[in-house]
Design a protein around this motif. Structure first.
Motif, mmCIF file in Angstrom:
data_model
loop_
_atom_site.group_PDB
_atom_site.id
_atom_site.type_symbol
_atom_site.label_atom_id
_atom_site.label_comp_id
_atom_site.label_asym_id
_atom_site.label_seq_id
_atom_site.Cartn_x
_atom_site.Cartn_y
_atom_site.Cartn_z
ATOM 1 N N ARG A 146 0.846 -1.193 0.000
ATOM 2 C CA ARG A 146 0.000 0.000 0.000
ATOM 3 C C ARG A 146 0.881 1.241 0.000
ATOM 4 O O ARG A 146 1.842 1.335 0.741
ATOM 5 N N LYS A 147 0.494 2.196 -0.798
ATOM 6 C CA LYS A 147 1.227 3.455 -0.824
ATOM 7 C C LYS A 147 0.570 4.415 0.164
ATOM 8 O O LYS A 147 -0.644 4.577 0.185
ATOM 9 N N LYS A 148 1.424 5.049 0.987
ATOM 10 C CA LYS A 148 0.903 6.003 1.957
ATOM 11 C C LYS A 148 0.664 7.341 1.277
ATOM 12 O O LYS A 148 1.450 7.781 0.444
ATOM 13 N N LYS A 149 -0.392 7.982 1.692
ATOM 14 C CA LYS A 149 -0.682 9.301 1.154
ATOM 15 C C LYS A 149 0.178 10.324 1.886
ATOM 16 O O LYS A 149 0.432 10.211 3.076
ATOM 17 N N VAL A 150 0.612 11.328 1.158
ATOM 18 C CA VAL A 150 1.412 12.395 1.746
ATOM 19 C C VAL A 150 0.471 13.363 2.444
ATOM 20 O O VAL A 150 -0.502 13.838 1.862
ATOM 21 N N TYR A 151 0.786 13.641 3.726
ATOM 22 C CA TYR A 151 -0.074 14.532 4.507
ATOM 23 C C TYR A 151 0.226 15.975 4.162
ATOM 24 O O TYR A 151 1.364 16.423 4.183
ATOM 25 N N THR A 152 -0.814 16.713 3.847
ATOM 26 C CA THR A 152 -0.700 18.160 3.666
ATOM 27 C C THR A 152 -1.704 18.814 4.600
ATOM 28 O O THR A 152 -2.902 18.556 4.521
ATOM 29 N N PRO A 153 -1.225 19.662 5.517
ATOM 30 C CA PRO A 153 -2.138 20.294 6.459
ATOM 31 C C PRO A 153 -3.054 21.280 5.756
ATOM 32 O O PRO A 153 -2.690 21.838 4.720
ATOM 33 N N PRO A 154 -4.232 21.493 6.284
ATOM 34 C CA PRO A 154 -5.151 22.455 5.673
ATOM 35 C C PRO A 154 -4.559 23.867 5.703
ATOM 36 O O PRO A 154 -3.804 24.217 6.609
ATOM 37 N N THR A 155 -4.906 24.655 4.714
ATOM 38 C CA THR A 155 -4.325 25.998 4.608
ATOM 39 C C THR A 155 -4.827 26.943 5.692
ATOM 40 O O THR A 155 -4.130 27.883 6.049
ATOM 41 N N ASP A 156 -6.013 26.709 6.250
ATOM 42 C CA ASP A 156 -6.521 27.612 7.277
ATOM 43 C C ASP A 156 -5.865 27.370 8.633
ATOM 44 O O ASP A 156 -5.895 28.233 9.500
ATOM 45 N N ILE A 157 -5.209 26.222 8.837
ATOM 46 C CA ILE A 157 -4.555 25.907 10.100
ATOM 47 C C ILE A 157 -3.051 26.166 10.011
ATOM 48 O O ILE A 157 -2.401 26.407 11.009
ATOM 49 N N ARG A 158 -2.503 26.175 8.836
ATOM 50 C CA ARG A 158 -1.073 26.332 8.631
ATOM 51 C C ARG A 158 -0.584 27.655 9.223
ATOM 52 O O ARG A 158 -1.227 28.687 9.042
ATOM 53 N N PRO A 159 0.551 27.654 9.936
ATOM 54 C CA PRO A 159 1.036 28.906 10.530
ATOM 55 C C PRO A 159 1.422 29.922 9.463
ATOM 56 O O PRO A 159 1.989 29.574 8.428
ATOM 57 N N ALA A 160 1.106 31.179 9.727
ATOM 58 C CA ALA A 160 1.349 32.227 8.740
ATOM 59 C C ALA A 160 2.816 32.626 8.673
ATOM 60 O O ALA A 160 3.362 32.880 7.617
ATOM 61 N N ALA A 161 3.467 32.717 9.828
ATOM 62 C CA ALA A 161 4.861 33.149 9.851
ATOM 63 C C ALA A 161 5.784 31.955 9.637
ATOM 64 O O ALA A 161 5.743 30.987 10.365
ATOM 65 N N THR A 162 6.604 32.053 8.634
ATOM 66 C CA THR A 162 7.575 31.006 8.377
ATOM 67 C C THR A 162 8.929 31.452 8.904
ATOM 68 O O THR A 162 9.128 32.601 9.280
ATOM 69 N N ALA A 163 9.867 30.552 8.904
ATOM 70 C CA ALA A 163 11.195 30.862 9.427
ATOM 71 C C ALA A 163 11.894 31.915 8.570
ATOM 72 O O ALA A 163 12.692 32.695 9.065
ATOM 73 N N ALA A 164 11.592 31.945 7.284
ATOM 74 C CA ALA A 164 12.245 32.905 6.404
ATOM 75 C C ALA A 164 11.716 34.318 6.598
ATOM 76 O O ALA A 164 12.405 35.288 6.312
ATOM 77 N N SER A 165 10.498 34.467 7.101
ATOM 78 C CA SER A 165 9.914 35.799 7.241
ATOM 79 C C SER A 165 10.288 36.477 8.553
ATOM 80 O O SER A 165 10.067 37.668 8.706
ATOM 81 N N LYS A 166 10.871 35.740 9.524
ATOM 82 C CA LYS A 166 11.266 36.342 10.793
ATOM 83 C C LYS A 166 12.553 37.129 10.616
ATOM 84 O O LYS A 166 13.479 36.687 9.955
#
Length: 87
Positions: free
Chosen positions: A7-27
């Protein structure tokens, strides 16, 4: 004996409304004065306490008596507060 299917596992992608807005590159990185000020406050606090004890509680300010301890430890606590902003 036949081999079972893999069985192939599906790649998890978090929903866009829960994803944190600030990334490490923007700090923003910390300003240069921040660690310099923190280290200076630590050194001043330790020096204040050492002078207070070695002078038999006469210096830096004899009228403050035990408040000299508060000044020395206050400088060190202030440096910890400044270092909490360091990235």
């Amino acid at each position: 004996m036949p081999k079972s299917q893999v069985r192939k596992k599906k790649v998890y992608t978090p929903p866009t409304d829960i994803r944190p807005a600030a990334t490490a590159a923007s700090k923003k990185p910390s300003p240069v004065w921040l660690p310099i000020t923190a280290v200076a406050l630590i050194v001043v606090g330790i020096a204040w306490l050492v002078v207070y004890y070695l002078s038999s509680q006469e210096y830096p300010v004899a009228a403050w008596q035990y408040w000299n301890l508060a000044v020395g430890f206050g400088c060190m606590v202030a440096s910890l507060a400044i270092l909490s902003r360091w990235r």
